[in-house]
Scaffold this motif. Structure first.
Motif, PDB file in Angstrom:
ATOM      1  N   GLN A  31     -18.424  -2.206  22.124  1.00 16.50           N
ATOM      2  CA  GLN A  31     -18.667  -3.551  22.891  1.00 16.50           C
ATOM      3  C   GLN A  31     -19.318  -4.477  23.737  1.00 16.50           C
ATOM      4  N   GLU A  32     -20.340  -3.584  24.619  1.00 17.70           N
ATOM      5  CA  GLU A  32     -21.224  -3.950  25.831  1.00 17.70           C
ATOM      6  C   GLU A  32     -21.688  -4.683  25.048  1.00 17.70           C
ATOM      7  N   THR A  33     -22.307  -3.750  24.299  1.00 12.42           N
ATOM      8  CA  THR A  33     -23.849  -4.545  23.445  1.00 12.42           C
ATOM      9  C   THR A  33     -23.562  -5.480  21.722  1.00 12.42           C
ATOM     10  N   TYR A  34     -22.856  -5.172  21.495  1.00  7.31           N
ATOM     11  CA  TYR A  34     -22.774  -5.262  20.582  1.00  7.31           C
ATOM     12  C   TYR A  34     -21.472  -7.072  19.948  1.00  7.31           C
ATOM     13  N   ASP A  35     -21.240  -7.500  19.460  1.00 12.21           N
ATOM     14  CA  ASP A  35     -20.301  -8.553  18.959  1.00 12.21           C
ATOM     15  C   ASP A  35     -19.210  -7.459  18.399  1.00 12.21           C
ATOM     16  N   ALA A  36     -18.084  -7.050  19.422  1.00  9.59           N
ATOM     17  CA  ALA A  36     -17.019  -6.197  18.283  1.00  9.59           C
ATOM     18  C   ALA A  36     -16.338  -6.909  17.600  1.00  9.59           C
ATOM     19  N   VAL A  37     -15.589  -6.594  16.258  1.00 11.03           N
ATOM     20  CA  VAL A  37     -14.194  -6.906  15.777  1.00 11.03           C
ATOM     21  C   VAL A  37     -13.413  -5.230  15.775  1.00 11.03           C
ATOM     22  N   PHE A  38     -12.134  -5.615  16.020  1.00  8.65           N
ATOM     23  CA  PHE A  38     -11.048  -4.436  16.008  1.00  8.65           C
ATOM     24  C   PHE A  38      -9.759  -4.604  16.107  1.00  8.65           C
ATOM     25  N   PHE A  39      -9.426  -3.952  14.855  1.00  7.27           N
ATOM     26  CA  PHE A  39      -8.087  -4.281  14.292  1.00  7.27           C
ATOM     27  C   PHE A  39      -7.111  -3.666  13.558  1.00  7.27           C
ATOM     28  N   ILE A  40      -6.117  -3.814  12.893  1.00  2.00           N
ATOM     29  CA  ILE A  40      -5.110  -2.796  12.871  1.00  2.00           C
ATOM     30  C   ILE A  40      -4.363  -3.212  12.013  1.00  2.00           C
ATOM     31  N   PRO A  41      -4.714  -1.869  10.489  1.00  2.00           N
ATOM     32  CA  PRO A  41      -4.790  -1.780   9.983  1.00  2.00           C
ATOM     33  C   PRO A  41      -3.422  -1.665   8.625  1.00  2.00           C
ATOM     34  N   ASP A  42      -2.341  -2.842   8.794  1.00  2.00           N
ATOM     35  CA  ASP A  42      -0.769  -2.220   8.870  1.00  2.00           C
ATOM     36  C   ASP A  42      -1.049  -2.559   8.054  1.00  2.00           C
ATOM     37  N   LEU A  43      -1.767  -3.626   6.381  1.00  2.00           N
ATOM     38  CA  LEU A  43      -1.788  -2.980   5.278  1.00  2.00           C
ATOM     39  C   LEU A  43      -2.014  -1.764   5.076  1.00  2.00           C
ATOM     40  N   HIS A  44      -2.482  -0.934   5.487  1.00  2.00           N
ATOM     41  CA  HIS A  44      -3.498   0.306   4.827  1.00  2.00           C
ATOM     42  C   HIS A  44      -2.206   1.559   4.992  1.00  2.00           C
ATOM     43  N   GLN A 116       1.721  14.834  -1.803  1.00  2.00           N
ATOM     44  CA  GLN A 116       2.717  13.915  -1.608  1.00  2.00           C
ATOM     45  C   GLN A 116       2.928  13.645  -3.360  1.00  2.00           C
ATOM     46  N   GLY A 117       2.174  14.703  -4.258  1.00  2.00           N
ATOM     47  CA  GLY A 117       2.087  14.826  -5.852  1.00  2.00           C
ATOM     48  C   GLY A 117       2.124  13.399  -6.367  1.00  2.00           C
ATOM     49  N   THR A 118       1.221  13.227  -7.531  1.00  2.02           N
ATOM     50  CA  THR A 118       0.898  12.283  -7.706  1.00  2.02           C
ATOM     51  C   THR A 118       1.430  11.019  -8.237  1.00  2.02           C
ATOM     52  N   ASP A 119       2.291  11.471  -8.791  1.00  2.21           N
ATOM     53  CA  ASP A 119       3.745  10.642  -9.327  1.00  2.21           C
ATOM     54  C   ASP A 119       4.106  10.066  -8.581  1.00  2.21           C
ATOM     55  N   SER A 120       4.439  10.367  -7.198  1.00  2.00           N
ATOM     56  CA  SER A 120       4.735   9.850  -5.819  1.00  2.00           C
ATOM     57  C   SER A 120       3.882   8.946  -5.455  1.00  2.00           C
ATOM     58  N   ALA A 121       2.244   9.054  -5.639  1.00  5.66           N
ATOM     59  CA  ALA A 121       1.284   8.349  -4.578  1.00  5.66           C
ATOM     60  C   ALA A 121       1.945   6.882  -5.196  1.00  5.66           C
ATOM     61  N   THR A 122       1.242   6.002  -4.320  1.00  3.40           N
ATOM     62  CA  THR A 122       1.514   4.435  -4.968  1.00  3.40           C
ATOM     63  C   THR A 122      -0.119   4.440  -5.336  1.00  3.40           C
ATOM     64  N   VAL A 123       0.021   3.480  -6.198  1.00  2.95           N
ATOM     65  CA  VAL A 123      -1.044   2.713  -6.113  1.00  2.95           C
ATOM     66  C   VAL A 123      -2.833   2.153  -5.293  1.00  2.95           C
ATOM     67  N   GLY A 124      -1.322   1.844  -4.268  1.00  3.53           N
ATOM     68  CA  GLY A 124      -1.554   1.210  -2.978  1.00  3.53           C
ATOM     69  C   GLY A 124      -2.383   2.149  -2.304  1.00  3.53           C
ATOM     70  N   LEU A 125      -2.553   3.896  -2.037  1.00  2.86           N
ATOM     71  CA  LEU A 125      -2.827   4.715  -2.040  1.00  2.86           C
ATOM     72  C   LEU A 125      -3.790   4.835  -2.372  1.00  2.86           C
ATOM     73  N   PHE A 126      -4.300   4.610  -3.884  1.00  3.00           N
ATOM     74  CA  PHE A 126      -5.556   5.223  -4.477  1.00  3.00           C
ATOM     75  C   PHE A 126      -6.517   3.319  -4.314  1.00  3.00           C
ATOM     76  N   THR A 127      -6.283   2.314  -4.075  1.00  8.34           N
ATOM     77  CA  THR A 127      -6.539   1.414  -3.745  1.00  8.34           C
ATOM     78  C   THR A 127      -7.387   1.027  -2.521  1.00  8.34           C
TER      79      THR A 127
END
Ligand code: TYM
Length: 332
Positions: A31-44, A116-127
């Motif tokens: 962050q000293e030399t770059y323009d820095a963008v840091f975030f908290i991925p709560d959607l993930h 988790q077992g593919t049946d209980s894994a969500t589409v969200g996890l896939f994408t």
């Protein structure tokens, strides 16, 4: 100025030493030399079940640890992903450019889904990796500082950027993974051939930033070491000792070979005692600062809201360009 971007999931009560050495320390330097963008991925985070109150708490705790670890909210853009709707909007467009087979080959998805077992894994996890590509591409960063386990995701974002540019015209910068070799993979203290991870089967292998120093000391002193007595870096033959040396080196600034010389003829126990002391000394002020920030959650929320407003200014033009190129009618 060139730009970097990165984020860590708010999916545990504390960041661990892998997150700290593999990512946060580099962010702070960059962050000293770059323009820095840091975030908290709560959607993930919600790609696996989360308790709502706990998710909110962990999001703040993660933000506090960024700042306590040295992220400067005045200099960097610091925000929570769900407060910048452009992430989800761009993710949709990128979903429509990603092959089903291509997404199926993402190794983290395969690992998590098989646990988790593919049946209980969500589409969200896939994408998930495609949302991550959106996180990255929205801000046109040159580099994405991450640990080794995120390399494939950064490469996917690069592939998608290239595909979009080829199909719709030059739009995205192609981001590079910034991976610091020495700390790109910190290993579990109890199982030193597996990476340190919040989803480890036992907490004993983790060093958490927010743990009590007594807990940290105990975990380091109980770290699994190897047969023999020699303190020498040898990833295959001595994974336990090598991991301790790697951590020691990155926290002390001494090279691994300097440490090997320093510990010649001494015992594993000596190395562990000194390392425990160094880790506690390094993390104690970070923990104290994080606790101070968390004592005023309203102030922290205000700071994050300000960061989100800044982030939207950066993200909106990219999304507008993408929408126009895809052929969506202008809203206004
Ligand atoms: P996450 O939350 O699992 O990890 C956060 C950062 O810590 C690094 N890391 C490690 N480095 C070294 N040794 C380890 N044992 C170790 N464990 C974790 C990770 O490589 C990462 O840099 N998908 C991401 C979050 C994310 C993201 C993004 C990252 C979402 N969108 C956009 C960069 C850009 C993740 O789950 O990281």
């Amino acid at each position: 100025r060139q730009r970097i971007l990165s984020g860590m999931q708010p999916s545990a009560g504390s960041l661990h030493l892998g997150n700290y050495l593999g990512a946060l320390v580099h962010w702070v330097r960059l962050q000293e030399t770059y323009d820095a963008v840091f975030f908290i991925p709560d959607l993930h985070a919600i790609t696996v079940p989360q308790d709502p109150a706990e998710l909110a708490r962990r999001t703040r705790t993660t933000a506090a640890q960024y700042i306590a670890g040295g992220v400067d909210p005045d200099r960097a853009t610091l925000f929570v992903q769900s407060q910048v709707p452009e992430h989800a909007q761009l993710a949709w467009v990128l979903n429509c450019l990603t092959g089903f087979g291509e997404a199926s080959r993402m190794t983290q998805f395969k690992d998590k889904a098989s646990k988790q077992g593919t049946d209980s894994a969500t589409v969200g996890l896939f994408t998930y990796p495609i949302l991550q590509a959106a996180d990255i591409l929205l801000y046109q960063p040159d580099g994405v500082p991450v640990g080794e386990d995120q390399r494939q995701h950064v490469e996917l974002s690069r592939d998608l950027a290239q595909r979009f540019n080829a199909r719709f015209g030059e739009t995205f910068v192609l981001p590079k993974p910034f991976i610091q070799k020495e700390t790109s993979k910190i290993y579990d203290l109890q199982n030193p051939t597996a990476k340190m991870s919040k989803s480890a089967s036992s907490a004993a292998g983790l060093v958490n930033l927010l743990d009590d120093p007594k807990v940290t000391t105990k975990r380091i002193k109980s770290a699994v070491t190897d047969a023999g007595t020699e303190i020498r870096f040898d990833r295959d033959g001595k994974p336990g000792v090598s991991n301790l040396l790697a951590i020691f080196s990155s926290m002390s600034g001494k090279s691994v070979s300097e440490l090997e010389t320093e510990y010649e003829g001494r015992m594993y126990g000596h190395l562990k005692v000194d390392l425990a002391e160094l880790v506690v000394e390094t993390l104690t002020p970070v923990r104290a600062r994080a606790e101070e920030l968390l004592s005023d959650p309203a102030e922290l929320d205000r700071l994050l809201a300000k960061g989100a407003a800044k982030a939207r200014e950066l993200a909106a033009p990219t999304l507008a360009e993408v929408y126009a190129r895809v052929g969506f009618l202008p809203a206004a």
